[in-house]
Design a protein around this motif. Structure first.
Motif, short mmCIF file in Angstrom:
data_model
loop_
_atom_site.label_atom_id
_atom_site.label_comp_id
_atom_site.label_asym_id
_atom_site.label_seq_id
_atom_site.Cartn_x
_atom_site.Cartn_y
_atom_site.Cartn_z
N LEU A 132 0.81 -1.20 0.00
CA LEU A 132 0.00 0.00 0.00
C LEU A 132 0.85 1.26 0.00
N TRP A 133 1.93 1.25 0.79
CA TRP A 133 2.70 2.48 0.96
C TRP A 133 3.78 2.67 -0.08
N ASN A 134 4.32 1.56 -0.61
CA ASN A 134 5.40 1.72 -1.57
C ASN A 134 4.94 1.54 -3.00
N ILE A 135 4.20 0.46 -3.25
CA ILE A 135 3.87 0.15 -4.64
C ILE A 135 2.66 0.97 -5.09
N ARG A 136 1.65 1.01 -4.26
CA ARG A 136 0.41 1.65 -4.69
C ARG A 136 0.21 2.98 -3.95
N ARG A 137 1.24 3.78 -3.92
CA ARG A 137 1.14 5.03 -3.18
C ARG A 137 0.11 5.97 -3.81
N ILE A 138 0.00 5.85 -5.13
CA ILE A 138 -0.95 6.73 -5.83
C ILE A 138 -2.37 6.46 -5.37
N ASP A 139 -2.66 5.19 -4.98
CA ASP A 139 -4.00 4.87 -4.49
C ASP A 139 -4.31 5.66 -3.23
N LEU A 140 -3.30 5.78 -2.39
CA LEU A 140 -3.51 6.55 -1.16
C LEU A 140 -3.86 7.99 -1.48
N PHE A 141 -3.16 8.53 -2.46
CA PHE A 141 -3.47 9.89 -2.88
C PHE A 141 -4.92 9.98 -3.35
N GLY A 142 -5.33 8.96 -4.14
CA GLY A 142 -6.73 8.91 -4.59
C GLY A 142 -7.69 8.85 -3.43
N GLN A 143 -7.34 8.05 -2.41
CA GLN A 143 -8.21 7.98 -1.23
C GLN A 143 -8.37 9.33 -0.57
N ILE A 144 -7.24 10.06 -0.48
CA ILE A 144 -7.30 11.38 0.15
C ILE A 144 -8.25 12.28 -0.64
N MET A 145 -8.13 12.22 -1.96
CA MET A 145 -8.99 13.07 -2.78
C MET A 145 -10.46 12.68 -2.60
N ALA A 146 -10.73 11.36 -2.54
CA ALA A 146 -12.11 10.92 -2.36
C ALA A 146 -12.65 11.43 -1.02
N LEU A 147 -11.80 11.35 0.01
CA LEU A 147 -12.24 11.83 1.32
C LEU A 147 -12.51 13.33 1.30
N LEU A 148 -11.65 14.07 0.57
CA LEU A 148 -11.86 15.51 0.45
C LEU A 148 -13.21 15.80 -0.19
N ALA A 149 -13.48 15.04 -1.26
CA ALA A 149 -14.79 15.21 -1.90
C ALA A 149 -15.90 14.91 -0.90
N GLY A 150 -15.68 13.87 -0.06
CA GLY A 150 -16.67 13.53 0.96
C GLY A 150 -16.88 14.67 1.94
N VAL A 151 -15.77 15.34 2.29
CA VAL A 151 -15.88 16.47 3.22
C VAL A 151 -16.75 17.56 2.61
N TYR A 152 -16.47 17.86 1.33
CA TYR A 152 -17.31 18.85 0.65
C TYR A 152 -18.76 18.40 0.63
N GLY A 153 -18.95 17.09 0.40
CA GLY A 153 -20.31 16.57 0.37
C GLY A 153 -21.03 16.81 1.68
N VAL A 154 -20.34 16.52 2.77
CA VAL A 154 -20.96 16.74 4.08
C VAL A 154 -21.27 18.22 4.28
N LEU A 155 -20.29 19.07 3.89
CA LEU A 155 -20.48 20.51 4.08
C LEU A 155 -21.69 21.02 3.31
N ILE A 156 -21.86 20.52 2.09
CA ILE A 156 -22.90 21.07 1.24
C ILE A 156 -24.24 20.39 1.48
N LEU A 157 -24.21 19.04 1.58
CA LEU A 157 -25.48 18.32 1.57
C LEU A 157 -26.15 18.31 2.93
N PHE A 158 -25.37 18.30 3.99
CA PHE A 158 -25.99 18.16 5.30
C PHE A 158 -26.34 19.50 5.93
N ARG A 159 -26.12 20.57 5.15
CA ARG A 159 -26.58 21.87 5.60
C ARG A 159 -28.10 21.83 5.63
#
Lengths: 164, 466, 545, 104
Positions: free
Chosen positions: A130-157
């Motif tokens: 996970l950390w060495n070979i597929r590091r890009i996946d972790l980056f993708g996870q971070i981006m997905a979570l960021l999108a989720g944060v925006y989702g919570v901010l916008i949708l749960f208002r």
């Protein structure tokens, strides 16, 4: 093999219950139970790290989300509920039949080909993977979570507010 | 450069959230625009081999990502810069709420990272991740205004997207089972040797068809496009569905292009999309919905070009991909202008706007005609190359379908022009005036590009095809 | 397959390109005055000169794809120019757009096929036979070229445009320019790309199309009551002579067709320009309201007379010489073609006698003055060219047109100067005299004196005949004219049917499918999920190996 | 041969779960239950990925992929829950018939 078969059958049955039960809350709980069973299967297959994730995130976090959604939406009156239930039974009664039919078909046919499996992987450590070979996946996870944060901010208002 | 394309938007995304709450909207807009300008500049610079040597070597040791930007990716990065800048400007003019405008920039950057990732992946599972990141940001973007219809559109998109996820992940697990890895190289080896992996590839393609809205996987697309705020529609139609569905298809066809049955699938799906999209567009009453169906039809052209299985076909597909961004972004910017000035986008209530809004009318005419493939506009060349590619590879029937459908394309755009921009001005619209410069700048810029590319292309073709 | 985009400068293409440039210049000068005061005059002029650019590009292109690029660009400028005409012109613009657009698609198919068969898109290197698939390609290319030239059955937009579009458009585009490039391309296709033989089916087909176009359009022209509409039907009719001439595939016919092409461009644009001057000064082009303009607009009248004599084929004007060459070629291929061509000539003369009489002679109700000089100058120049090309026909034929064919094809023949076949000349003169007599007869029998021009316009033939018909039913002249009238009506019906087919029938079918597809999109998400599942299964089944 | 049998066992479970999920998504009238169906679908795929890793001996790869899938799944579910809540606020009902207004 025996244990695994039992677990898989249980998995199918419990998810069937989650799909079929008329109460939304029970459906959410059924889904959590499905996740828990999946965790056990993963553990059996020797994937403890994924199992932990499944248990904490799916059986835990998602169930919380589900239960809160169910509690935030109001229940139907009893009469309406019973009426819906009748129509539900009519519509969902075919699902077990369909499952049995599919199972019967699949049990009669054997695997039509021989699996050609690849050579085993040299890296057996998930952390390295996970950390060495597929590091890009972790980056993708971070981006997905960021999108989720925006989702919570916008949708749960609350309802539409005017102005900032 | 590959790292910069991911990290600069990421850094800006963090940066705009650090501003104080009251003052963050304006800097967010300008920083977002700066990112897009950087993207465009990076593509132009990389044509001259400038970036590769200077920055990448030092960063490579820090981030061990398996990414590569091929020439093909440049088209996507460039197109996303153009569509993104248009979307930002349209958002600035049309989104009234300050908080919405700020959130729009943030989500645009998230999906931009996703798209840049798609341009550079070398691994089929990573491709899925970036597609999903783009899609997640887009669900939320559609509901930015939280209009009633937007919930419906976004939910349909989400459901279909999960179906696509299931298909793609089933494929990924089969690749693991047989190939033992998910990089494009492993996948290619597996697909060539094993029928099960080949089936998995087909499943993955079906997932991409859903993401790209090809017939008969397209049910969500018109609803999502027409229910989103117009600024989001620009972004969705301009790049998102194309990047996450069509570009990935092109990428996979470059790798697996030689397989005969795959070409047949591309041809069939492409032809169905062209015809059904165009026919459905003919019966629409709303501008955005018409453009959504037109998008389906145009995507069909790209996919049918992939079916030709020739290098010319792939080149034509990429060229049409880029052209589609140009004209669809222009058209949606025009829709935004019309909606902003008249308050409606239903064609029956509009009319005679070419007199009231001459620049909007002219740019929309240019973009429509380019879509229909009329010279001397850029759309003509990409359609012509697609038809030539089909013809050369012996698919006469599909070439004929492509040609005939462009007549229908012309028909629905003429219908649009007549109902919205020509004819009599309804009494309710007597006071309408031209939209402000913010909405006109992208439309004029993009339609100029359409004309210039159309005029210059015949003299460039020798150079490009080589 | 390599796409090499190159241009070609030979005798033929340079000749056509420079003609286009000269016409655009002259009519552009005219348009400057004519469009003054029009809201969209600037827009019109932009399209006008862009049109010239694309036309020259199409003529000079040596690659079929490059040609297609310029060719279809013309569609856009044409659309724009008709659009400028006003509120009502949108429908006409759409109609023209659809007809030309569809025929251009046919041409695209033809080009693709030709390129496929020849292995190259470079025009100078292509040589294909008309057998089998090549024949199909030939027909497709021919459709494109004929539609541009405005031959039957792709002509229906031209009369509509006559009443809706601005007049300089009519003078330049359908009157001159589209003929030039349409016939140019037809010549290239039939003589270079396919090299059709005099005995081939392709030649016969072209001749039939030409003959039908001549007689059909001229009969339509005969019953028109509007200056511009009448001219627009003649614009169609004259194409028939060119197509007939080229269709003969004989040197004399081809030279006649090409010479007629340039002559037609001259006198037809001149006629339209006079029509424009009349419209501008008298305020109308309705023949029932016009009359006696000859004394008020003498220069315009003089130009009109010259052009009308040319188009009617009166010696020594240019139309006479080119028509003689076409007759010569037609007679060699079959008397029926010749007969049709001569009949066409008769009706042409008759209709122009009617037109001139109604518009310029007789009593005047309106007070008009002569047009300003920038409008007169192009007319005078073109009218002078009509005379020069007639009297000194050696100049265009020997210097420009004959070299196009190459010296070996001419076999030492000389086509300039006085016509070789005196029998044909005699026939022509007889026919012209007949036309004049017919006119006088019609005027006399219309009930009023010769000067009653405002009465003549009511179909000088038909009306008087209807009056006479009760008394002299078996008059062969009357029966003949009645038949002509009936034929005109039937052809009008066909004209409307073609129109209906383009505008109604096709649209209905398409809309049926549209409503079906709209019905299928029910908005139900489970339907969409099921579609995609079925689609996935279909993909798996289709690509199973 | 054991591997083939195991694969067939996992495959059957996978197919049964898919049938359950798709049936639920297409037949129900309740938006929330559509979400339950989607969850079942994702569970099926997760199981299949782990099984593939186990059978082919690439368990590390499969695990890292499953972790990513779970993270994305959570975000999807949260967004979907947000949509459902917003939907409920607009229509005061979770009936999917309210989501059929756009057609044609």
């Amino acid at each position: 093999m025996m244990l695994l078969s039992v677990l898989l059958i249980l998995l199918v049955l419990i998810s069937l219950w989650a799909v079929m039960t008329p109460l939304l809350l029970r459906a959410a709980i059924g889904l959590a139970a499905t996740s828990a069973l999946l965790t056990m299967i993963m553990y059996q297959l020797g994937a403890p790290l994924a199992a932990v994730f499944e248990l904490s995130v799916c059986a835990g976090l998602i169930s919380v989300v589900f239960v809160s959604v169910v509690s935030l939406t109001h229940r139907l009156p009893l009469k309406e509920f019973m009426k819906r239930r009748q129509s539900r039974i009519k519509r969902f009664i075919f699902l077990p039949l369909l499952l049995v039919a599919a199972l019967a078909i699949m049990l009669t046919i054997k695997l039509p080909f021989q699996l050609q499996l690849p050579a085993a992987d040299k890296i057996s450590d998930v952390r390295v993977m996970l950390w060495n070979i597929r590091r890009i996946d972790l980056f993708g996870q971070i981006m997905a979570l960021l999108a989720g944060v925006y989702g919570v901010l916008i949708l749960f208002r609350g309802r539409k507010t005017d102005g900032d | 450069m590959t790292y910069l394309l991911l990290f600069i938007p990421f850094a800006i995304l963090i940066l705009i959230n650090l501003f104080p709450r009251e003052k963050r909207t304006e800097p967010a807009f300008w920083l977002g625009l700066a990112v897009l300008v950087f993207q465009a500049g990076a593509v132009v610079a990389s044509q001259f081999g400038y970036w590769g040597t200077i920055l990448t070597s030092q960063l490579e040791s820090v981030f061990g990502f398996n990414l590569q930007l091929y020439k093909m990716g440049h088209v996507l990065v460039m197109a996303s810069a153009l569509a993104g800048a248009t979307a930002l400007l349209v958002a600035r003019a049309t989104l009234k709420n300050k908080r919405d405008r700020f959130n729009f920039v943030g989500l645009l950057l998230v999906s931009l990272i996703g798209i840049n990732g798609i341009a550079m992946v070398t691994d089929i599972f990573t491709l899925y991740i970036f597609i999903e990141v783009t899609a997640l940001a887009t669900f939320i973007l559609i509901m930015l205004n939280r209009e009633q219809a937007a919930f419906e559109g976004a939910f349909k998109y989400l459901i279909m997207s999960v179906v696509a996820t299931v298909l793609m992940l089933a494929a990924v697990s089969l690749f693991i089972l047989i190939g033992g890895g998910t990089s494009f190289l492993d996948v290619k080896m597996a697909v060539i040797s094993d029928p099960l992996a080949y089936t998995a590839l087909l499943l993955f393609l079906c997932g991409l068809f859903i993401k790209g809205g090809m017939v008969p996987f397209h049910g969500w697309l018109p609803d999502a496009y027409s229910s989103a705020p117009t600024a989001v529609s620009v972004w969705l139609a301009g790049i998102v569905t194309k990047a996450s569905g069509i570009y990935a298809l092109i990428r996979l066809m470059v790798i697996f292009g030689g397989l005969e049955p795959l070409q047949n699938i591309m041809l069939t799906v492409g032809a169905a999309s062209i015809v059904i999209g165009a026919l459905a567009a003919l019966g629409q009453k709303e501008l955005k919905r018409l453009l959504a169906y037109s998008s389906i039809s145009q995507m069909g052209y790209i996919v049918i070009a992939l079916g030709s299985g020739t290098v010319l076909g792939i080149f034509a597909a990429l060229f049409h991909f880029f052209n589609h961004t140009l004209f669809k972004a222009t058209l949606f910017a025009n829709v935004a202008a019309v909606e902003e000035q008249t308050g409606t986008q239903e064609m029956e209530k509009l009319g005679g706007l070419a007199q009231k809004m001459p620049i909007t009318g002219l740019t929309s005419a240019i973009a429509s005609l380019s879509t229909a493939g009329l010279p001397p506009l850029s759309g003509f060349w990409s359609k012509l190359l697609i038809i030539i590619a089909l013809w050369i590879s012996g698919h006469y029937f599909f070439a004929a379908v492509a040609v005939l459908a462009s007549v229908v394309t012309l028909a629905y755009f003429l219908l649009l022009q007549r109902q919205a921009f020509f004819g009599l001005v309804p009494a309710a619209l007597k006071e309408v005036r031209e939209a402000g410069p913010i909405l006109l700048i992208p439309a004029v810029f993009l339609s100029l590009l359409i004309v210039v590319i159309g005029l210059v292309f015949p003299f460039m073709i020798q150079m490009v095809l080589r | 397959m390599i796409l090499e985009f190159s241009f070609r400068f030979d005798q033929f293409s340079i000749f056509i390109a420079s003609s286009i440039a000269i016409f655009t210049l002259l009519i552009g000068l005219y348009a400057l005055i004519f469009m003054k005061g029009n809201r969209a005059s600037g827009q019109f002029l932009v399209y006008f000169f862009l049109n010239c650019f694309f036309a020259i590009g199409a003529v000079l292109a040596n690659n079929l794809i490059l040609l297609l690029f310029f060719w279809e660009s013309l569609l856009l400028t044409m659309f724009g120019m008709i659009m400028v005409g006003g509120r009502e012109s949108y429908k006409t613009a759409i109609k023209a757009f659809i007809i030309i657009g569809i025929t251009d698609l046919c041409m695209m198919v033809g080009i693709a096929l030709t390129g496929q068969l020849a292995g190259t898109f470079t025009m100078s290197a292509i040589s294909v036979s008309t057998a089998g698939l090549g024949g199909f390609a030939f027909i497709m290319l021919m459709i494109g070229a004929l539609a541009k030239a405005g031959a039957m059955p792709f002509h229906t937009w031209i009369p509509d445009a006559a009443s809706d579009a601005p007049l300089p458009f009519m003078a330049l585009i359908p009157g001159a320019l589209e003929k030039l490039i349409g016939i140019y391309f037809l010549t290239r296709v039939s003589l270079e790309l396919f090299k059709i033989e005099p005995a081939s089916w392709a030649s016969l087909l072209l001749m039939i199309v030409g003959a039908v176009t001549i007689i059909f359009a001229v009969l339509m022209a005969l019953i028109q009551k509007d200056f511009k509409k009448l001219l627009s039907y003649h614009a169609i009719s004259q194409v028939g002579y060119m197509v007939l001439g080229i269709g003969t595939a004989l040197p004399v016919g081809i030279i006649g067709g090409l010479f007629h092409m340039i002559n037609n461009a001259l006198y037809k644009s001149c006629l339209f320009l006079t029509g424009g001057a009349v419209e501008k000064e008298a305020g109308t082009t309705d023949l029932t309201k016009l009359g006696g303009l000859a004394w008020q607009m003498p220069v315009t009248f003089a130009c009109f007379v010259v052009a009308a004599l040319s188009i009617s084929g009166v010696p020594p004007f240019n139309g006479f010489f080119s028509k003689e060459l076409v007759y010569d070629g037609a007679l060699e291929r079959g008397w029926i073609f010749y007969a049709v061509a001569v009949a066409g000539s008769f009706f042409t003369a008759a209709s122009f006698l009617k037109l001139g009489h109604a518009a310029f002679l007789g009593r005047s109700d309106t007070k008009s003055k002569e047009a300003p000089w920038p409008m007169l100058l192009p007319m005078v120049v073109i009218a002078a060219a009509c005379i020069i090309f007639g009297v000194y026909n050696t100049l265009p034929i020997d210097r420009i047109i004959a070299p196009i064919l190459g010296s070996h094809a001419l076999e030492g023949h000389k086509f300039s100067g006085l016509p070789a076949n005196m029998f044909l000349v005699l026939m022509t003169l007889i026919v012209l005299a007949g036309a004049v007599l017919n006119h006088l007869y019609g005027v006399k029998k219309s009930g009023k004196a010769i000067g009653a021009a405002d009465h003549i316009h009511y179909a000088p033939v038909m009306h008087s005949l209807y009056d006479r018909a009760e008394k002299k039913i078996f008059d062969p002249y009357e029966i003949g004219m009645k038949l002509a009238n009936v034929a005109a009506r039937i052809l009008y019906g066909i004209d409307r049917f073609v129109d209906w087919f383009y505008e109604v029938f096709t649209v209905r079918i398409v809309l049926l499918f549209t409503s079906l597809i709209k019905w299928a999109h029910s908005g139900n998400i489970s339907t969409y999920v099921i579609w995609s599942l079925v689609g996935s299964i279909a993909v798996l089944v289709m690509a199973w190996r | 041969m054991v591997i083939d049998q195991l694969f067939w066992l996992f495959f059957m479970t996978f197919i049964l779960l898919l049938i359950e999920g798709f049936y639920c998504v297409t037949v129900t009238y309740n938006l929330f239950r559509i979400l339950i169906g989607l969850e079942v679908l994702i569970k099926a795929v997760t199981l299949f990925v782990i099984a593939a890793g186990y059978l082919s001996g690439h368990l590390a790869l499969a695990q890292s992929i499953v972790i990513t899938i779970i993270v994305i799944e959570v975000v999807v579910v949260v967004v979907a829950a947000g949509i459902i809540l917003g939907f409920f606020r607009e229509f005061d009902s979770l009936n999917v018939k309210n989501a059929r207004r756009m057609k044609g």
